[in-house]
Design a protein around this motif. Sequence first.
Motif, short mmCIF file in Angstrom:
data_model
loop_
_atom_site.label_atom_id
_atom_site.label_comp_id
_atom_site.label_asym_id
_atom_site.label_seq_id
_atom_site.Cartn_x
_atom_site.Cartn_y
_atom_site.Cartn_z
N THR A 273 0.83 -1.20 0.00
CA THR A 273 0.00 0.00 0.00
C THR A 273 0.86 1.25 0.00
O THR A 273 1.96 1.26 0.57
CB THR A 273 -0.94 0.04 1.21
OG1 THR A 273 -0.17 0.02 2.41
CG2 THR A 273 -1.90 -1.12 1.18
N PHE A 274 0.36 2.28 -0.62
CA PHE A 274 1.08 3.55 -0.69
C PHE A 274 1.33 4.11 0.70
O PHE A 274 2.39 4.66 0.99
CB PHE A 274 0.27 4.54 -1.54
CG PHE A 274 0.90 5.90 -1.66
CD1 PHE A 274 2.13 6.07 -2.26
CD2 PHE A 274 0.24 7.02 -1.16
CE1 PHE A 274 2.70 7.33 -2.37
CE2 PHE A 274 0.81 8.28 -1.27
CZ PHE A 274 2.04 8.43 -1.88
N LYS A 275 0.38 3.95 1.60
CA LYS A 275 0.52 4.53 2.95
C LYS A 275 1.59 3.82 3.77
O LYS A 275 2.06 4.38 4.77
CB LYS A 275 -0.82 4.49 3.68
CG LYS A 275 -1.34 3.11 3.99
CD LYS A 275 -2.68 3.17 4.70
CE LYS A 275 -3.22 1.78 5.02
NZ LYS A 275 -4.53 1.84 5.69
N ASP A 276 1.97 2.61 3.36
CA ASP A 276 3.00 1.87 4.09
C ASP A 276 4.40 2.12 3.54
O ASP A 276 5.37 1.49 3.99
CB ASP A 276 2.70 0.37 4.05
CG ASP A 276 1.48 0.01 4.89
OD1 ASP A 276 1.23 0.70 5.89
OD2 ASP A 276 0.77 -0.94 4.53
N LEU A 277 4.53 3.04 2.58
CA LEU A 277 5.84 3.37 2.03
C LEU A 277 6.72 3.94 3.13
O LEU A 277 6.33 4.85 3.86
CB LEU A 277 5.67 4.39 0.90
CG LEU A 277 6.87 4.64 -0.03
CD1 LEU A 277 7.25 3.36 -0.77
CD2 LEU A 277 6.53 5.74 -1.02
#
Length: 306
Positions: free
Chosen positions: A62-66
Amino acid sequence: MRIVIIGSGSIGMLVTFYLTKKGHRISLLTNRQEQARVLNEKGIHLIIHDNERESVKVSADTFKDLQANGSIDLLILAVKSHQVKDVLAKLNQLHINIRAILFLQNGMAHTELLSTLEIPEVAVAVVEHGAIRENDFTVLHTGIGRLKWSYVCEGQGRIKDLLSKSTQLHFDISYDMQWINVLEQKLIVNACVNPLTGLLDIKNGELVKNDYCLSMMKMIFKEVMMILNFKQENDMWNHVKDVCLKTAENYSSMLLDLKYNRKTEIDSIIGYLVRRAKEQNQEVTILPFLLQGILAKETKVEGNVD
């Protein structure tokens, strides 16, 4: 080389599929954890010509876990045009070191951000393939076209190295020296086709089959050509009509966005042209009408990076 694609909609999944099939290792970042889970479990399934089905394994997150303070050798940004600014801001907040970036958006509003980038290698591209995301792991390749790209600034040539080795059956890639020409030619087609199909709720082919629709499209075309000062008017008009015929049974992305209550890319296509006309002190009437018409039909939804 770490290659990351942000955006797991139809184009993000299509590009990830073909690059992975060619042997490149891709990290695909999506908005929802559920889609990332399904992609890691099932891979990306591609359906072409309504019957040929292939699949490839992918690595999704997920993008938020980058993670902050990381680095990306080559970032392919495949989100909607109205999401580009927020995604770039988030990457900046995370202090991600991006060495090369390739933009895959409709319209040209994202080009207004290019001067703010501190990335040594920047390129833009347009995708002429037809694609529809059927579900979280399946993409329909509904029309064979090509990916056209061009450098804004070349840097160390990472993007060239990737794309020059990625042309394959059903996924042709071509390079153009003039990046503005690449985007403007696609912009003309998008401006003529997408808003009108969205307002009238019709397939692309109706724009040339119905004389009234064809006349309306020609009015749009005239204003767009004036703003862009595009010289090859007859050739371009024939190209617009040819695209409508080749995609006659397709619904435009803008019509589908309206159908599913998603924010459209009207600002990046028509909004950009209206702003450019204003800067050039040119009077236009059809394009502002289209802009207001689509905005009136939009249902406000919270943006994401799908």
